[in-house]
Write an enzyme that holds these catalytic residues in place. Structure first.
Site, PDB file in Angstrom:
ATOM      1  N   HIS A 198       0.871  -1.185   0.000  1.00  0.00           N
ATOM      2  CA  HIS A 198       0.000   0.000   0.000  1.00  0.00           C
ATOM      3  C   HIS A 198       0.907   1.235   0.000  1.00  0.00           C
ATOM      4  O   HIS A 198       2.014   1.184   0.542  1.00  0.00           O
ATOM      5  CB  HIS A 198      -0.841  -0.051   1.284  1.00  0.00           C
ATOM      6  CG  HIS A 198      -1.930   0.965   1.385  1.00  0.00           C
ATOM      7  ND1 HIS A 198      -1.690   2.282   1.733  1.00  0.00           N
ATOM      8  CD2 HIS A 198      -3.258   0.866   1.213  1.00  0.00           C
ATOM      9  CE1 HIS A 198      -2.837   2.938   1.772  1.00  0.00           C
ATOM     10  NE2 HIS A 198      -3.807   2.108   1.450  1.00  0.00           N
ATOM     11  N   ASP A 223       2.965  -4.497   8.202  1.00  0.00           N
ATOM     12  CA  ASP A 223       1.761  -3.693   8.007  1.00  0.00           C
ATOM     13  C   ASP A 223       0.564  -4.632   8.188  1.00  0.00           C
ATOM     14  O   ASP A 223       0.264  -5.449   7.323  1.00  0.00           O
ATOM     15  CB  ASP A 223       1.791  -3.096   6.592  1.00  0.00           C
ATOM     16  CG  ASP A 223       0.499  -2.370   6.234  1.00  0.00           C
ATOM     17  OD1 ASP A 223      -0.490  -2.490   6.978  1.00  0.00           O
ATOM     18  OD2 ASP A 223       0.477  -1.702   5.186  1.00  0.00           O
ATOM     19  N   GLN A 270      -4.710  -4.914   7.197  1.00  0.00           N
ATOM     20  CA  GLN A 270      -5.786  -5.778   6.697  1.00  0.00           C
ATOM     21  C   GLN A 270      -5.939  -7.066   7.505  1.00  0.00           C
ATOM     22  O   GLN A 270      -6.856  -7.847   7.229  1.00  0.00           O
ATOM     23  CB  GLN A 270      -5.537  -6.132   5.224  1.00  0.00           C
ATOM     24  CG  GLN A 270      -5.653  -4.946   4.283  1.00  0.00           C
ATOM     25  CD  GLN A 270      -7.046  -4.331   4.262  1.00  0.00           C
ATOM     26  OE1 GLN A 270      -8.045  -4.992   4.584  1.00  0.00           O
ATOM     27  NE2 GLN A 270      -7.137  -3.072   3.897  1.00  0.00           N
ATOM     28  N   LYS A 314     -10.301  -0.179  10.761  1.00  0.00           N
ATOM     29  CA  LYS A 314     -10.489  -1.367   9.921  1.00  0.00           C
ATOM     30  C   LYS A 314     -10.823  -2.592  10.774  1.00  0.00           C
ATOM     31  O   LYS A 314     -10.962  -3.697  10.268  1.00  0.00           O
ATOM     32  CB  LYS A 314      -9.226  -1.631   9.099  1.00  0.00           C
ATOM     33  CG  LYS A 314      -8.950  -0.550   8.048  1.00  0.00           C
ATOM     34  CD  LYS A 314      -7.723  -0.889   7.248  1.00  0.00           C
ATOM     35  CE  LYS A 314      -7.178   0.273   6.458  1.00  0.00           C
ATOM     36  NZ  LYS A 314      -7.938   0.583   5.248  1.00  0.00           N
ATOM     37  N   CYS A 351      -4.705   2.339  -3.680  1.00  0.00           N
ATOM     38  CA  CYS A 351      -3.442   2.835  -3.106  1.00  0.00           C
ATOM     39  C   CYS A 351      -2.308   1.834  -3.291  1.00  0.00           C
ATOM     40  O   CYS A 351      -1.418   1.712  -2.441  1.00  0.00           O
ATOM     41  CB  CYS A 351      -3.593   3.186  -1.614  1.00  0.00           C
ATOM     42  SG  CYS A 351      -4.756   4.486  -1.296  1.00  0.00           S
TER      43      CYS A 351
HETATM   44  N1  PLP Z   1      -1.768  -0.646   4.629  1.00  0.00           N
HETATM   45  C1  PLP Z   1      -2.733  -1.376   4.055  1.00  0.00           C
HETATM   46  C2  PLP Z   1      -2.428  -2.766   3.591  1.00  0.00           C
HETATM   47  C3  PLP Z   1      -4.013  -0.830   3.917  1.00  0.00           C
HETATM   48  O1  PLP Z   1      -4.974  -1.557   3.337  1.00  0.00           O
HETATM   49  C4  PLP Z   1      -4.256   0.485   4.375  1.00  0.00           C
HETATM   50  C5  PLP Z   1      -5.579   1.099   4.179  1.00  0.00           C
HETATM   51  O2  PLP Z   1      -6.324   0.742   3.300  1.00  0.00           O
HETATM   52  C6  PLP Z   1      -3.219   1.180   4.975  1.00  0.00           C
HETATM   53  C7  PLP Z   1      -1.978   0.588   5.096  1.00  0.00           C
HETATM   54  C8  PLP Z   1      -3.417   2.566   5.507  1.00  0.00           C
HETATM   55  O3  PLP Z   1      -4.290   2.550   6.589  1.00  0.00           O
HETATM   56  P1  PLP Z   1      -4.823   3.927   7.209  1.00  0.00           P
HETATM   57  O4  PLP Z   1      -5.389   4.708   6.070  1.00  0.00           O
HETATM   58  O5  PLP Z   1      -5.842   3.499   8.202  1.00  0.00           O
HETATM   59  O6  PLP Z   1      -3.658   4.604   7.833  1.00  0.00           O
END
Ligand code: PLP
Length: 419
Positions: free
Chosen positions: A132, A209, A212, A235, A374
């Site tokens: 992401h 990370d 998800q 999430k 993203c």
């Molecule tokens: N990493 C992953 C794999 C994500 O799916 C997301 C959000 O969709 C993020 C990071 C970023 O999360 P946040 O926008 O809650 O900071």
């Protein structure tokens, strides 16, 4: 077509729990809402909404400074949330839990504070091609600041598994490995413990990370063996604006602060400042107290439902969706065909623009997401500008997947102009 998958239990946890989520009860454009955008954010159970309302109505005060009753209650609630988050991740110590705005800020914190202290020109940071932007751009910025270089573990084809054959070479001389637990675009579940072990053996710091996976399955930072882990409350049925960074104590203690301000210092003079120990060193200013209260309520709720049961329900609905979607002629489905997968299915339908599809689906009450999610470099690699993604939570059902498929059939007929 008859489903090859075993029939679901007559009543799933989704049927039993949907009533806890007020937002799910509404109609959109005259149709019952089918909410399939859970990878972007989940809906909130009443327990979370009630806890936050009660906090503001009864306990609202600033933390760590009041000698009055409300201040003490707010501090106890905020620090209690930290204990709950530590238990949720099986962190060895509560001091290893830092509250942030979410995964993005957690990752930026590591990149800024750890990176500034440890990287020099030519050092390598290893990422994967499926990250992401939140787990890519902070490292690009860090590389630009320090002269470090980025290396990428390749992704194999539409199934989206990591190609680990060249991992030893990629890790050689690297200082940090950052990767996603579950891909938000493909649903790939990466082998966290194996990757962390191989990095550790090479003396490389690991960052997971977990945006998800948090709230979708049990998480255990000890079993993973990671140095840092980032996740977002929103999430995992919690509120927006609150997230967690887990960091191994020795690393946090050795890191400089991320931001300066109140709360993170022990003494300040005009010339300089002495800092608190972690976690407070990394929490400058008034934190998101109500967010932490809501997050705690969310983690309690998920704990009561049971993360293994949540995981099983998401796996069932995802496998069913993948099977039903494969009925569409010419459809391109991304992500793992077999085995464990995250709770989402991303597709491209021939001759159908993803944005048209999502807009028309919304007119019939179905919320999905389209775009590059993203993960633009990954989409470049896959050779598609956009995919349509349906992503699931444990309150989603096979019946909703059936409705989604019916809506898709109708939308495709409309877009292709056939009756
Ligand atoms: N990493 C992953 C794999 C994500 O799916 C997301 C959000 O969709 C993020 C990071 C970023 O999360 P946040 O926008 O809650 O900071």
């Amino acid at each position: 077509m008859q489903s090859r998958l075993a029939s679901p239990p007559t009543t799933s946890i989704a049927d039993a729990l949907r009533g806890d989520f007020p937002a799910l009860a509404q109609r959109i454009n005259g149709h019952p809402l089918v909410y399939f955008d859970n990878a972007a954010t989940t809906q909130k159970p009443r327990a979370v909404l009630d806890a936050m309302r009660r906090h503001y109505e009864e306990d609202n005060a600033n933390v760590h400074r009041g000698v009055h009753t409300l201040g003490n209650r707010a501090t106890a609630a905020y620090e209690g949330a930290r204990d709950r988050a530590a238990a949720f991740l099986n962190a060895p110590a509560r001091e290893e839990i830092i509250f942030t705005r979410g995964t993005t800020e957690s990752l930026n914190l590591v990149a800024t504070a750890w990176g500034a202290a440890h990287l020099k020109p030519g050092d390598a940071i290893v990422l994967t091609e499926m990250e992401h932007h939140s787990n890519l751009v902070p490292w690009q910025l860090l590389a630009r600041r320090t002269g470090a270089v980025l290396r990428f573990i390749p992704v194999l084809g539409d199934e989206g598994r990591l190609d680990l054959t060249g991992l030893d070479a990629l890790l050689r001389g690297a200082r940090l490995l950052a990767f996603t637990h579950i891909s938000n675009a493909l649903g790939t579940v990466n082998p966290v413990a194996e990757l962390c072990e191989r990095a550790r053996a090479a003396g490389i710091v690991t960052v997971v990370d977990a945006a998800q996976s948090a709230g979708h399955m049990p998480l255990d930072v000890r079993a993973m063996g990671c140095d840092f882990l980032a996740c977002s409350g929103h999430k995992a049925c919690g509120p927006t604006g609150i997230g967690v960074l887990y960091g191994r104590r020795e690393l946090l203690e050795a890191m400089p602060p991320y931001q300066g301000g109140g709360e993170m210092i022990t003494r300040v003079t005009f010339e300089g400042a002495e800092y608190q120990a972690p976690p407070h060193k990394f929490e400058a200013g008034t934190p998101n107290i109500a967010g932490a209260v809501g997050l705690r309520a969310a983690l309690d709720y998920l704990g009561q439902v049971g993360l293994p049961a949540i995981h099983a329900q998401i796996q069932d609905v995802t496998a069913y969706a993948r099977e039903r979607l494969s009925e569409f002629r010419g459809i391109r489905i991304f992500g793992p065909r077999e085995g464990a997968r995250g709770g989402l299915v991303s597709v491209v339908l021939p001759g159908v623009h993803a944005l048209d599809l999502a807009t028309l689906a919304d007119q019939q009450g179905v919320a999905i997401r389209v775009g590059h999610h993203c993960t633009q470099p990954l989409h470049d690699r896959l050779g598609v500008p956009a995919t349509a993604r349906a992503s699931f939570s444990f309150y989603n059902t096979r019946a909703e997947v059936d409705r989604f498929v019916t809506v898709l059939e109708r939308v495709i007929r409309m877009l292709k102009g056939s009756p």
